[in-house]
Design a protein around this motif. Structure first.
Motif, PDB file in Angstrom:
ATOM      1  N   ARG A 217       2.806   3.490   7.295  1.00  0.00           N
ATOM      2  CA  ARG A 217       2.795   4.670   8.176  1.00  0.00           C
ATOM      3  C   ARG A 217       4.190   4.986   8.699  1.00  0.00           C
ATOM      4  O   ARG A 217       4.628   6.142   8.690  1.00  0.00           O
ATOM      5  CB  ARG A 217       1.832   4.451   9.344  1.00  0.00           C
ATOM      6  N   HIS A 218       4.905   3.963   9.122  1.00  0.00           N
ATOM      7  CA  HIS A 218       6.260   4.178   9.643  1.00  0.00           C
ATOM      8  C   HIS A 218       7.218   4.621   8.532  1.00  0.00           C
ATOM      9  O   HIS A 218       8.126   5.422   8.777  1.00  0.00           O
ATOM     10  CB  HIS A 218       6.771   2.913  10.328  1.00  0.00           C
ATOM     11  N   PHE A 219       6.999   4.107   7.326  1.00  0.00           N
ATOM     12  CA  PHE A 219       7.826   4.554   6.201  1.00  0.00           C
ATOM     13  C   PHE A 219       7.556   6.030   5.889  1.00  0.00           C
ATOM     14  O   PHE A 219       8.503   6.818   5.698  1.00  0.00           O
ATOM     15  CB  PHE A 219       7.545   3.696   4.969  1.00  0.00           C
ATOM     16  N   LEU A 220       6.307   6.411   5.852  1.00  0.00           N
ATOM     17  CA  LEU A 220       5.960   7.807   5.569  1.00  0.00           C
ATOM     18  C   LEU A 220       6.499   8.752   6.635  1.00  0.00           C
ATOM     19  O   LEU A 220       6.774   9.925   6.362  1.00  0.00           O
ATOM     20  CB  LEU A 220       4.440   7.960   5.454  1.00  0.00           C
ATOM     21  N   ASN A 221       6.680   8.225   7.844  1.00  0.00           N
ATOM     22  CA  ASN A 221       7.253   9.021   8.940  1.00  0.00           C
ATOM     23  C   ASN A 221       8.780   8.952   8.983  1.00  0.00           C
ATOM     24  O   ASN A 221       9.401   9.386   9.956  1.00  0.00           O
ATOM     25  CB  ASN A 221       6.691   8.553  10.286  1.00  0.00           C
ATOM     26  N   HIS A 222       9.384   8.370   7.941  1.00  0.00           N
ATOM     27  CA  HIS A 222      10.845   8.264   7.822  1.00  0.00           C
ATOM     28  C   HIS A 222      11.449   7.406   8.933  1.00  0.00           C
ATOM     29  O   HIS A 222      12.600   7.590   9.320  1.00  0.00           O
ATOM     30  CB  HIS A 222      11.489   9.656   7.846  1.00  0.00           C
ATOM     31  N   GLU A 223      10.693   6.436   9.436  1.00  0.00           N
ATOM     32  CA  GLU A 223      11.168   5.606  10.547  1.00  0.00           C
ATOM     33  C   GLU A 223      11.696   4.248  10.083  1.00  0.00           C
ATOM     34  O   GLU A 223      12.447   3.594  10.815  1.00  0.00           O
ATOM     35  CB  GLU A 223      10.032   5.415  11.559  1.00  0.00           C
ATOM     36  N   ILE A 224      11.279   3.800   8.900  1.00  0.00           N
ATOM     37  CA  ILE A 224      11.838   2.595   8.298  1.00  0.00           C
ATOM     38  C   ILE A 224      12.102   2.893   6.826  1.00  0.00           C
ATOM     39  O   ILE A 224      11.614   3.892   6.286  1.00  0.00           O
ATOM     40  CB  ILE A 224      10.915   1.362   8.437  1.00  0.00           C
ATOM     41  N   THR A 225      12.853   2.007   6.157  1.00  0.00           N
ATOM     42  CA  THR A 225      13.170   2.218   4.740  1.00  0.00           C
ATOM     43  C   THR A 225      12.084   1.616   3.850  1.00  0.00           C
ATOM     44  O   THR A 225      11.224   0.848   4.310  1.00  0.00           O
ATOM     45  CB  THR A 225      14.517   1.579   4.375  1.00  0.00           C
ATOM     46  N   PHE A 226      12.154   1.931   2.587  1.00  0.00           N
ATOM     47  CA  PHE A 226      11.189   1.411   1.616  1.00  0.00           C
ATOM     48  C   PHE A 226      11.233  -0.118   1.579  1.00  0.00           C
ATOM     49  O   PHE A 226      10.192  -0.777   1.575  1.00  0.00           O
ATOM     50  CB  PHE A 226      11.503   1.996   0.231  1.00  0.00           C
ATOM     51  N   THR A 227      12.426  -0.689   1.560  1.00  0.00           N
ATOM     52  CA  THR A 227      12.540  -2.151   1.503  1.00  0.00           C
ATOM     53  C   THR A 227      12.192  -2.803   2.839  1.00  0.00           C
ATOM     54  O   THR A 227      11.895  -4.005   2.881  1.00  0.00           O
ATOM     55  CB  THR A 227      13.949  -2.574   1.060  1.00  0.00           C
ATOM     56  N   ASP A 228      12.218  -2.037   3.925  1.00  0.00           N
ATOM     57  CA  ASP A 228      11.784  -2.562   5.220  1.00  0.00           C
ATOM     58  C   ASP A 228      10.301  -2.910   5.222  1.00  0.00           C
ATOM     59  O   ASP A 228       9.858  -3.757   6.011  1.00  0.00           O
ATOM     60  CB  ASP A 228      12.030  -1.537   6.334  1.00  0.00           C
ATOM     61  N   ILE A 229       9.524  -2.232   4.376  1.00  0.00           N
ATOM     62  CA  ILE A 229       8.070  -2.456   4.374  1.00  0.00           C
ATOM     63  C   ILE A 229       7.760  -3.935   4.181  1.00  0.00           C
ATOM     64  O   ILE A 229       7.020  -4.546   4.954  1.00  0.00           O
ATOM     65  CB  ILE A 229       7.380  -1.599   3.284  1.00  0.00           C
ATOM     66  N   ALA A 230       8.341  -4.533   3.154  1.00  0.00           N
ATOM     67  CA  ALA A 230       8.094  -5.952   2.882  1.00  0.00           C
ATOM     68  C   ALA A 230       8.641  -6.835   3.997  1.00  0.00           C
ATOM     69  O   ALA A 230       8.004  -7.819   4.397  1.00  0.00           O
ATOM     70  CB  ALA A 230       8.712  -6.347   1.544  1.00  0.00           C
ATOM     71  N   ASP A 231       9.812  -6.479   4.522  1.00  0.00           N
ATOM     72  CA  ASP A 231      10.415  -7.292   5.586  1.00  0.00           C
ATOM     73  C   ASP A 231       9.543  -7.286   6.837  1.00  0.00           C
ATOM     74  O   ASP A 231       9.358  -8.323   7.488  1.00  0.00           O
ATOM     75  CB  ASP A 231      11.813  -6.760   5.924  1.00  0.00           C
ATOM     76  N   VAL A 232       9.007  -6.134   7.189  1.00  0.00           N
ATOM     77  CA  VAL A 232       8.151  -6.027   8.368  1.00  0.00           C
ATOM     78  C   VAL A 232       6.874  -6.837   8.181  1.00  0.00           C
ATOM     79  O   VAL A 232       6.430  -7.563   9.095  1.00  0.00           O
ATOM     80  CB  VAL A 232       7.812  -4.545   8.664  1.00  0.00           C
ATOM     81  N   ILE A 233       6.271  -6.743   7.007  1.00  0.00           N
ATOM     82  CA  ILE A 233       5.030  -7.480   6.753  1.00  0.00           C
ATOM     83  C   ILE A 233       5.289  -8.983   6.774  1.00  0.00           C
ATOM     84  O   ILE A 233       4.527  -9.753   7.369  1.00  0.00           O
ATOM     85  CB  ILE A 233       4.418  -7.040   5.405  1.00  0.00           C
ATOM     86  N   ASN A 234       6.389  -9.411   6.161  1.00  0.00           N
ATOM     87  CA  ASN A 234       6.730 -10.825   6.147  1.00  0.00           C
ATOM     88  C   ASN A 234       6.949 -11.349   7.567  1.00  0.00           C
ATOM     89  O   ASN A 234       6.434 -12.417   7.939  1.00  0.00           O
ATOM     90  CB  ASN A 234       7.996 -11.037   5.313  1.00  0.00           C
ATOM     91  N   GLU A 235       7.683 -10.577   8.366  1.00  0.00           N
ATOM     92  CA  GLU A 235       7.945 -11.007   9.748  1.00  0.00           C
ATOM     93  C   GLU A 235       6.668 -11.023  10.569  1.00  0.00           C
ATOM     94  O   GLU A 235       6.492 -11.887  11.440  1.00  0.00           O
ATOM     95  CB  GLU A 235       8.984 -10.070  10.384  1.00  0.00           C
ATOM     96  N   THR A 236       5.772 -10.090  10.306  1.00  0.00           N
ATOM     97  CA  THR A 236       4.486 -10.072  11.015  1.00  0.00           C
ATOM     98  C   THR A 236       3.693 -11.334  10.710  1.00  0.00           C
ATOM     99  O   THR A 236       3.146 -11.980  11.617  1.00  0.00           O
ATOM    100  CB  THR A 236       3.658  -8.837  10.605  1.00  0.00           C
ATOM    101  N   LEU A 237       3.626 -11.705   9.444  1.00  0.00           N
ATOM    102  CA  LEU A 237       2.883 -12.906   9.053  1.00  0.00           C
ATOM    103  C   LEU A 237       3.511 -14.166   9.642  1.00  0.00           C
ATOM    104  O   LEU A 237       2.813 -15.105  10.034  1.00  0.00           O
ATOM    105  CB  LEU A 237       2.830 -13.011   7.527  1.00  0.00           C
ATOM    106  N   GLU A 238       4.846 -14.183   9.722  1.00  0.00           N
ATOM    107  CA  GLU A 238       5.531 -15.341  10.304  1.00  0.00           C
ATOM    108  C   GLU A 238       5.373 -15.397  11.819  1.00  0.00           C
ATOM    109  O   GLU A 238       5.318 -16.476  12.405  1.00  0.00           O
ATOM    110  CB  GLU A 238       7.013 -15.300   9.944  1.00  0.00           C
TER     111      GLU A 238
END
Length: 386
Positions: free
Chosen positions: A331-352
């Motif tokens: 959702r944040h990527f589609l809103n131009h608020e994070i980058t495409f590669t941020d998607i994986a980083d955000v998910i990884n940090e959330t799980l950690e």
């Protein structure tokens, strides 16, 4: 007495629901559409109700402007879905909606012994431990996603001890040949152009990151009762082969067909029969176009695939948290608020970051989706303000 299959379609106005109803329209001598449900599109739902002479319509999230329907039994909310599977005269329910709202209705349908065609990932990834034990007989629950349908059709009645591995296929999305540097500059508009399938925005982004394929691996583990090390995925750009089953004698069965959801829908809805879809709906693949090219997924370039597989291997809270984190990041990527590669980083940090315990109930599992989304929302906000 009619021997037609009396059918209900949950998610009737979406892309999968549209494919299901197209099959119903081509084979009216086989399917009798009794009930239709959607989220809030009252106009389209009413049109479909009239077209198929349905008796019952349901909107799960009606707004105050939605009219009552003159000639239908009108239901609303999640309770309406439960009424359809509990009280309506139906033999088969297709769950084609996204999200977790229809899970209680799915549970009731399975408990009643009603046959189910399922195209809802959350029902299995989030609620698998509370859904799969309710299946009363083999092939009562029939997958509709093209990859899981392919594996299901390849396996048929094979004993589990004869199955060595199952494989899902992925087109690789629009960026399969990109470098790491190119992926950093991908914009939402770029990612929304899938090379093969026409889908909604969320699932199209998930396909571009290959998160969708990782989630499908979790789903396959639950559907087919396979451990994570026996479920894999391969890149197959033409999307002609949708899934494969490898057996202990070295034999591999694969399912090849045009990339059209109507084929998987027909296979599930009419099982164990096959319908003459090639004559009435679309032509088969020409032999000259058959393609057996596969490559391994580059997990360094597409870490979302790896994150999902690891979440599935760990089990417990992680699949639910993953689903929520991905929902937020996309959702944040589609809103131009994070980058495409941020998607994986955000998910990884959330799980950690997550430190909660495994769910004990279905409500716990669903609440963990929201928890994952909240954590990821905060992480996205921090990135947005950098």
């Amino acid at each position: 007495m009619s021997d037609k299959i009396k059918i209900a379609v949950i998610g009737a106005t979406g892309s999968v629901g549209t494919s299901v109803l197209d099959i119903c329209s081509h084979f009216p001598q086989i399917f009798d559409v009794k009930a239709l449900a959607a989220k809030s599109n009252s106009k389209k739902l009413t049109e479909l109700g009239r077209k198929f002479s349905a008796e019952t319509l349901c909107l799960t999230a009606p707004d105050e402007h939605n009219p009552k329907y003159d000639n239908f039994r009108y239901l609303s909310g999640v309770a309406g879905l439960e009424y359809i599977v509990s009280e309506c005269d139906i033999d088969h329910v297709v769950f084609a909606s996204s999200g977790v709202a229809a899970i209680p209705a799915l549970q009731k349908a399975l408990s009643r012994g009603i046959n189910v065609s399922l195209a809802n990932k959350e029902s299995i990834v989030v609620a698998g431990p509370w859904v799969m034990p309710l299946v009363k007989h083999k092939n009562q629950l029939r997958p509709v996603d093209s990859e899981h349908s392919a594996v299901w059709q390849c396996l048929r009645d094979a004993p589990k001890e004869e199955i060595s591995r199952i494989w899902l296929t992925a087109s690789g999305g629009p960026f399969r040949s990109f470098t790491a540097e190119q992926l950093k500059n991908v914009k939402p508009e770029d990612a929304l152009h899938h090379p093969v399938w026409k889908m909604g925005a969320k699932i199209t982004i998930d396909s571009a990151t290959l998160m969708n394929k990782g989630i499908e691996c979790i789903e396959a583990m639950q559907l087919f009762g396979m451990p994570s090390d026996k479920v894999g995925a391969l890149i197959h750009p033409t999307s002609q082969i949708h899934g494969m089953a490898e057996f202990i004698d070295g034999t591999v069965k694969l399912l090849m067909s045009p990339a059209d959801m109507r084929l998987a829908c027909a296979a599930a809805m009419a099982w164990p029969k096959r319908l003459p879809v090639a004559d009435k709906v679309l032509p088969p693949l020409e032999v000259s176009s058959w393609d057996l090219t596969f490559t391994e997924i580059n997990e360094k370039l597409f870490p979302c695939y790896t994150l999902a597989r690891e979440a599935g291997k760990k089990g417990g809270a992680y699949p639910s948290v993953l689903i929520g984190a991905d929902e937020s990041a996309v959702r944040h990527f589609l809103n131009h608020e994070i980058t495409f590669t941020d998607i994986a980083d955000v998910i990884n940090e959330t799980l950690e970051t997550f430190s909660g315990s495994a769910p004990k109930t279905l409500d716990d599992a669903i609440s963990l989706v929201a928890a994952g989304e909240r954590i990821a929302d905060e992480l996205c906000k921090k990135r947005r303000h950098k």
